[in-house]
Design a protein around this motif. Sequence first.
Motif, mmCIF file in Angstrom:
data_model
loop_
_atom_site.group_PDB
_atom_site.id
_atom_site.type_symbol
_atom_site.label_atom_id
_atom_site.label_comp_id
_atom_site.label_asym_id
_atom_site.label_seq_id
_atom_site.Cartn_x
_atom_site.Cartn_y
_atom_site.Cartn_z
ATOM 1 N N TYR A 99 -5.408 6.949 32.357
ATOM 2 C CA TYR A 99 -6.315 5.823 33.322
ATOM 3 C C TYR A 99 -6.655 6.347 34.396
ATOM 4 N N PRO A 100 -7.960 6.520 34.657
ATOM 5 C CA PRO A 100 -8.231 7.316 36.031
ATOM 6 C C PRO A 100 -8.071 6.038 37.220
ATOM 7 N N ILE A 101 -7.257 6.525 38.223
ATOM 8 C CA ILE A 101 -6.954 5.561 39.397
ATOM 9 C C ILE A 101 -8.088 6.126 40.641
ATOM 10 N N ASN A 102 -9.015 5.473 40.936
ATOM 11 C CA ASN A 102 -9.858 5.887 41.986
ATOM 12 C C ASN A 102 -10.693 4.699 42.571
ATOM 13 N N PRO A 103 -10.493 4.160 43.843
ATOM 14 C CA PRO A 103 -11.036 2.982 44.495
ATOM 15 C C PRO A 103 -12.458 2.809 44.400
ATOM 16 N N LYS A 104 -12.978 4.071 44.615
ATOM 17 C CA LYS A 104 -14.380 4.190 44.951
ATOM 18 C C LYS A 104 -15.470 4.597 43.699
ATOM 19 N N ARG A 105 -14.919 4.879 42.398
ATOM 20 C CA ARG A 105 -15.894 5.143 41.280
ATOM 21 C C ARG A 105 -15.473 4.204 40.358
ATOM 22 N N PRO A 106 -16.803 3.603 39.809
ATOM 23 C CA PRO A 106 -16.593 2.555 38.403
ATOM 24 C C PRO A 106 -16.257 3.068 37.287
ATOM 25 N N THR A 107 -16.845 4.364 37.002
ATOM 26 C CA THR A 107 -16.308 4.807 35.863
ATOM 27 C C THR A 107 -16.234 6.469 35.838
ATOM 28 N N ILE A 108 -15.341 6.772 34.899
ATOM 29 C CA ILE A 108 -15.058 8.393 35.099
ATOM 30 C C ILE A 108 -15.163 8.671 33.425
ATOM 31 N N TYR A 109 -16.020 9.402 32.921
ATOM 32 C CA TYR A 109 -15.896 9.759 31.327
ATOM 33 C C TYR A 109 -16.087 8.473 30.605
ATOM 34 N N GLY A 110 -16.651 7.568 31.234
ATOM 35 C CA GLY A 110 -16.916 6.220 30.382
ATOM 36 C C GLY A 110 -15.610 5.110 30.273
ATOM 37 N N ILE A 111 -14.678 5.815 31.122
ATOM 38 C CA ILE A 111 -13.505 4.922 31.390
ATOM 39 C C ILE A 111 -13.763 4.020 32.474
ATOM 40 N N THR A 112 -13.247 2.791 32.823
ATOM 41 C CA THR A 112 -13.410 2.320 33.765
ATOM 42 C C THR A 112 -12.238 2.596 34.804
ATOM 43 N N ALA A 113 -12.507 3.116 36.029
ATOM 44 C CA ALA A 113 -11.497 3.524 36.978
ATOM 45 C C ALA A 113 -11.074 2.305 37.590
ATOM 46 N N ILE A 114 -9.661 2.278 37.794
ATOM 47 C CA ILE A 114 -8.875 1.182 38.350
ATOM 48 C C ILE A 114 -8.419 1.667 39.629
ATOM 49 N N PRO A 115 -8.803 0.593 40.662
ATOM 50 C CA PRO A 115 -8.371 1.135 42.156
ATOM 51 C C PRO A 115 -7.060 1.403 42.497
ATOM 52 N N THR A 116 -5.998 0.889 42.027
ATOM 53 C CA THR A 116 -4.649 1.275 42.260
ATOM 54 C C THR A 116 -3.746 1.103 41.258
ATOM 55 N N ILE A 117 -2.633 1.835 41.230
ATOM 56 C CA ILE A 117 -1.629 1.712 40.184
ATOM 57 C C ILE A 117 -1.112 0.121 40.076
ATOM 58 N N ALA A 118 -1.139 -0.451 41.074
ATOM 59 C CA ALA A 118 -0.559 -1.771 40.990
ATOM 60 C C ALA A 118 -1.646 -2.679 40.286
ATOM 61 N N GLU A 119 -2.812 -2.574 40.328
ATOM 62 C CA GLU A 119 -3.900 -3.032 39.520
ATOM 63 C C GLU A 119 -3.714 -2.973 38.094
ATOM 64 N N LEU A 120 -3.482 -1.561 37.727
ATOM 65 C CA LEU A 120 -3.408 -1.093 36.522
ATOM 66 C C LEU A 120 -2.301 -1.811 35.607
#
Length: 154
Positions: free
Chosen positions: A44-65
């Motif tokens: 899971y990509p964790i990035n608060p500034k990007r909506p998707t990376i390689y078609g995977i929804t980016a999650i803003p934080t580990i806590a949210e994941l």
Amino acid sequence: MTTSEALRQFFTAHSFAVVGASTDPSKYGNKVLKWYLDRQITAYPINPKRPTIYGITAIPTIAELLDPQSAVPNATAAGDFDSLSVSIITPPRISEATLRELSGIGPHIIKGVWLQPGSFDDQTLEAAKNLNVIAHGHCILVEGDDARASLTKL
């Protein structure tokens, strides 16, 4: 814990997160995420500034994941987050904040943290003292395949 024991524990996780995942193919946050994906490893990509990376929804934080109330897109099974290992590719101050967050979650879920070169300093490592950490020049892009292969021989 020896490095080989730390690697073994790291790769026992069911899922992986890449903190600092990037859409830029020249950045290591992109290369590390792609390393997992190329091996069909749930990451899971964790990035608060990007909506998707390689078609995977980016999650803003580990806590949210890890929050059961947040419907994490792309979760493959209900047990995805019973164990998680985390690759960190961020500047040391961001890495330190992430490590403090991971320490609060605990080792029963967080199986390991791989601090990519450049993502830590002494203060960052202090924040990680209660976690299974792989650091000090170790790079998943260089050592990951050998580490995984050695696990199958056990």
